[in-house]
Write an enzyme that holds these catalytic residues in place. Structure first.
Site, short mmCIF file in Angstrom:
data_model
loop_
_atom_site.label_atom_id
_atom_site.label_comp_id
_atom_site.label_asym_id
_atom_site.label_seq_id
_atom_site.Cartn_x
_atom_site.Cartn_y
_atom_site.Cartn_z
CB ALA A 118 -0.78 0.06 1.20
CE LYS A 168 -0.56 -10.48 -9.53
NZ LYS A 168 -0.20 -10.08 -8.03
CB SER A 221 -2.15 -9.58 -13.54
OG SER A 221 -2.15 -9.60 -14.42
CB ILE A 256 -3.12 0.32 -13.62
CG1 ILE A 256 -4.02 -1.19 -14.31
CG2 ILE A 256 -3.34 0.49 -12.70
CD1 ILE A 256 -5.50 -0.52 -14.26
CE1 TYR A 315 2.58 -10.49 -11.07
CE2 TYR A 315 2.34 -9.91 -13.50
CZ TYR A 315 1.96 -9.16 -12.22
OH TYR A 315 1.32 -8.66 -11.99
NE ARG A 322 6.29 1.09 -4.78
CZ ARG A 322 8.59 1.13 -5.58
NH1 ARG A 322 8.23 1.64 -6.88
NH2 ARG A 322 9.07 0.07 -5.34
CG ASN A 382 -1.68 -4.34 -3.50
OD1 ASN A 382 -2.25 -4.37 -4.84
ND2 ASN A 382 -0.79 -3.56 -4.29
N1 LIG Z 1 -0.19 -1.94 -12.90
C1 LIG Z 1 -0.96 -3.14 -13.53
O1 LIG Z 1 -0.69 -2.61 -15.29
C2 LIG Z 1 -1.25 -4.12 -13.10
C3 LIG Z 1 -1.30 -4.81 -12.97
C4 LIG Z 1 -2.57 -6.45 -13.05
C5 LIG Z 1 -1.74 -6.83 -11.82
N2 LIG Z 1 -1.15 -6.00 -11.47
C6 LIG Z 1 -1.24 -6.14 -9.70
O2 LIG Z 1 -1.21 -5.47 -8.65
C7 LIG Z 1 -0.65 -5.08 -7.52
C8 LIG Z 1 -0.14 -3.82 -6.96
O3 LIG Z 1 0.74 -2.86 -8.55
P1 LIG Z 1 1.35 -1.26 -8.42
O4 LIG Z 1 0.68 -1.33 -10.37
O5 LIG Z 1 0.75 -0.97 -7.67
O6 LIG Z 1 2.91 -1.92 -8.76
P2 LIG Z 1 3.29 -0.98 -7.97
O7 LIG Z 1 3.59 0.63 -7.81
O8 LIG Z 1 5.67 -1.66 -8.33
O9 LIG Z 1 3.64 -1.98 -6.61
C9 LIG Z 1 3.71 -3.02 -5.85
C10 LIG Z 1 3.67 -3.07 -4.50
O10 LIG Z 1 4.53 -4.52 -3.82
C11 LIG Z 1 4.76 -4.49 -2.68
N3 LIG Z 1 6.47 -5.50 -3.23
C12 LIG Z 1 6.91 -5.44 -4.25
N4 LIG Z 1 7.47 -6.28 -3.78
C13 LIG Z 1 7.70 -6.60 -2.64
C14 LIG Z 1 8.89 -7.85 -1.87
N5 LIG Z 1 9.47 -8.29 -2.12
N6 LIG Z 1 7.90 -7.26 -0.12
C15 LIG Z 1 6.79 -6.43 -0.12
N7 LIG Z 1 6.62 -5.75 -1.02
C16 LIG Z 1 6.61 -6.19 -2.18
C17 LIG Z 1 5.76 -2.90 -3.74
O11 LIG Z 1 6.41 -2.22 -2.09
P3 LIG Z 1 8.21 -1.93 -2.44
O12 LIG Z 1 7.83 -0.25 -3.15
O13 LIG Z 1 8.49 -2.22 -1.67
O14 LIG Z 1 8.18 -2.20 -3.97
C18 LIG Z 1 4.44 -2.06 -3.70
O15 LIG Z 1 4.27 -0.93 -2.77
C19 LIG Z 1 0.64 -5.83 -7.57
O16 LIG Z 1 0.16 -7.32 -7.41
C20 LIG Z 1 0.89 -6.35 -9.23
O17 LIG Z 1 1.01 -7.67 -9.71
C21 LIG Z 1 -0.56 -4.63 -11.75
#
Ligand SMILES: NC(=O)c1ccc[n+]([C@@H]2O[C@H](COP(=O)([O-])OP(=O)(O)OC[C@H]3O[C@@H](n4cnc5c(N)ncnc54)[C@H](OP(=O)(O)O)[C@@H]3O)[C@@H](O)[C@H]2O)c1
Length: 261
Positions: free
Chosen positions: A20, A170, A152, A199, A166, A22, A99
Site C-alpha cells: 500500500a 496470478k 492480473s 495500469i 508472474y 505506492r 495486493n
Molecule cells: N500495474 C499494472 O498494470 C498491474 C496489472 C495487473 C496486476 N497488477 C498487480 O497489482 C499489484 C500492485 O501493483 P502496482 O501496479 O501498484 O505496482 P507497484 O507500484 O510497483 O506496487 C507494488 C507494491 O507491492 C510491493 N512489493 C513488491 N515487491 C515486494 C516485496 N518483495 N516485499 C514486499 N512488498 C513488495 C511494493 O513495495 P516496494 O515499494 O517495496 O516495491 C509496492 O508496495 C501487484 O500485485 C501487481 O502484480 C498490476
C-alpha cells in the site's frame, strides 16, 4: 478520495492492505481511509513512496486511523511474520486486501532458474497464502470478513514475453480465490479478486517501454491505460458486505475493455 461511496461505509472496520505504499495499493488504502476504515497499510519493503502516493492530503483524522508496517514478503516465513506484526497492533481484521506483488523482471522462458522460480513465487504466491492463513481466525472472528486478492489480466491471457512465472502466479491467485470462497463461505468470509489490466504505476514504468504502452493504450477500447484510482472502487465494492454481500469467488476485470470474458 471516497469515489462516491458513503464516507462512513467502513467506519469501525479494520482493513489490511499489502503493497500500500505506492500504486494500486496506495489508492485502495486511501479510499478505505476516505470511507472511515482503520487501515493497516503494509507499505512494502520500505516507506520510500508513502509520502508520494499514500499520505498526500490526508487530514489528521485519516492519519490517526492509519498504521504503517514494512516487510519484505519475498522470503518463506515473511507472510506469517507480517500477520504477527498486524495482530500485535490489534486483534481485529475485517478486510484483507492482498495486493503486494510484482513481475520481478522480464525472464525469458529459456533462462528460468530454480532461484528465479523461488523468488517470484515466494512473493506472488507463498507470502499471500501464508499471510492469509495466519489472519483467517481474525477474519472469521470479525463476522462478515472479506478477502480481496489482486490478480492480473495476465492470468487470463498469459502476459507478455518474460512474464511466464508472474502471469502463472496470478492465475494461481485467481483459482485460489475461488477455492477459498467455496471453503470459507460457511465461516462468513467472502473471497474475491480484482484483476487489473494495464495500469500506469511504477510497475509499468519499470517493466514496459513507452512505445509498448502507447500501442497497448491504442488497442484498449477506452483508448487509455488505467490508473490506480480506476482500480480502487472495485476493491471497496468487493469488501463491503452491504454492497456485495451475495458475491463470492469472483474475479472482476478492471481494464477499460482490454479483455472481455
Ligand atoms: N500495474 C499494472 O498494470 C498491474 C496489472 C495487473 C496486476 N497488477 C498487480 O497489482 C499489484 C500492485 O501493483 P502496482 O501496479 O501498484 O505496482 P507497484 O507500484 O510497483 O506496487 C507494488 C507494491 O507491492 C510491493 N512489493 C513488491 N515487491 C515486494 C516485496 N518483495 N516485499 C514486499 N512488498 C513488495 C511494493 O513495495 P516496494 O515499494 O517495496 O516495491 C509496492 O508496495 C501487484 O500485485 C501487481 O502484480 C498490476
Amino acid at each position: 478520495m471516497n469515489h462516491g461511496f458513503e464516507p462512513t461505509l467502513f467506519a469501525g472496520r479494520r482493513v489490511v492492505v499489502t503493497g500500500a505504499g505506492r500504486g494500486i495499493g496506495a489508492a485502495v488504502a486511501r479510499a478505505f481511509l476516505a470511507t472511515g476504515a482503520e487501515v493497516v497499510a503494509h507499505a512494502g519493503r520500505s516507506e520510500d513512496y508513502v509520502a508520494r502516493d499514500l499520505t498526500p492530503g490526508l487530514d489528521a483524522d485519516a492519519l490517526a486511523r492509519l498504521t504503517l508496517l514494512t516487510a519484505d514478503l519475498g522470503a518463506p516465513g515473511s507472510g506469517q511474520a507480517l500477520a504477527e506484526a498486524i495482530l500485535d497492533k490489534g486483534e481485529r481484521v475485517d478486510v484483507l486486501v492482498n495486493n503486494a506483488g510484482t513481475m520481478g523482471g522480464r525472464i525469458p522462458a529459456a533462462t528460468v532458474t530454480d532461484a528465479e522460480y523461488d523468488r517470484i513465487l515466494d512473493l506472488d504466491i507463498r507470502s499471500v497464502v501464508s499471510l492469509t492463513t495466519a489472519l483467517l481466525p481474525a477474519l472469521k472472528g470479525a463476522g462478515h470478513g472479506a478477502i480481496v486478492n489482486t490478480s492480473s489480466i495476465s492470468a487470463r491471457i498469459g502476459g507478455s514475453p518474460g512474464s511466464s512465472l508472474y502471469s502463472s502466479a496470478k492465475a494461481f491467485l485467481s483459482t485460489w480465490t475461488r477455492a477459498l470462497a467455496r471453503e470459507l463461505a460457511p465461516d462468513g468470509i467472502r473471497v474475491n479478486a480484482v484483476s487489473p489490466g494495464t495500469i500506469m504505476t511504477d510497475f509499468h514504468r519499470r517493466y514496459s517501454s513507452e512505445e509498448k504502452l502507447k500501442a497497448t493504450a491504442e488497442a484498449i477500447p477506452m483508448k487509455r491505460l488505467g490508473t490506480a484510482e480506476d482500480c480502487a472502487p472495485a476493491y471497496l465494492f468487493l469488501a463491503s458486505e452491504r454492497l456485495s454481500g451475495y458475491l463470492t469467488g469472483q474475479v472482476i476485470e478492471v481494464n477499460g475493455g482490454q479483455l472481455m470474458v
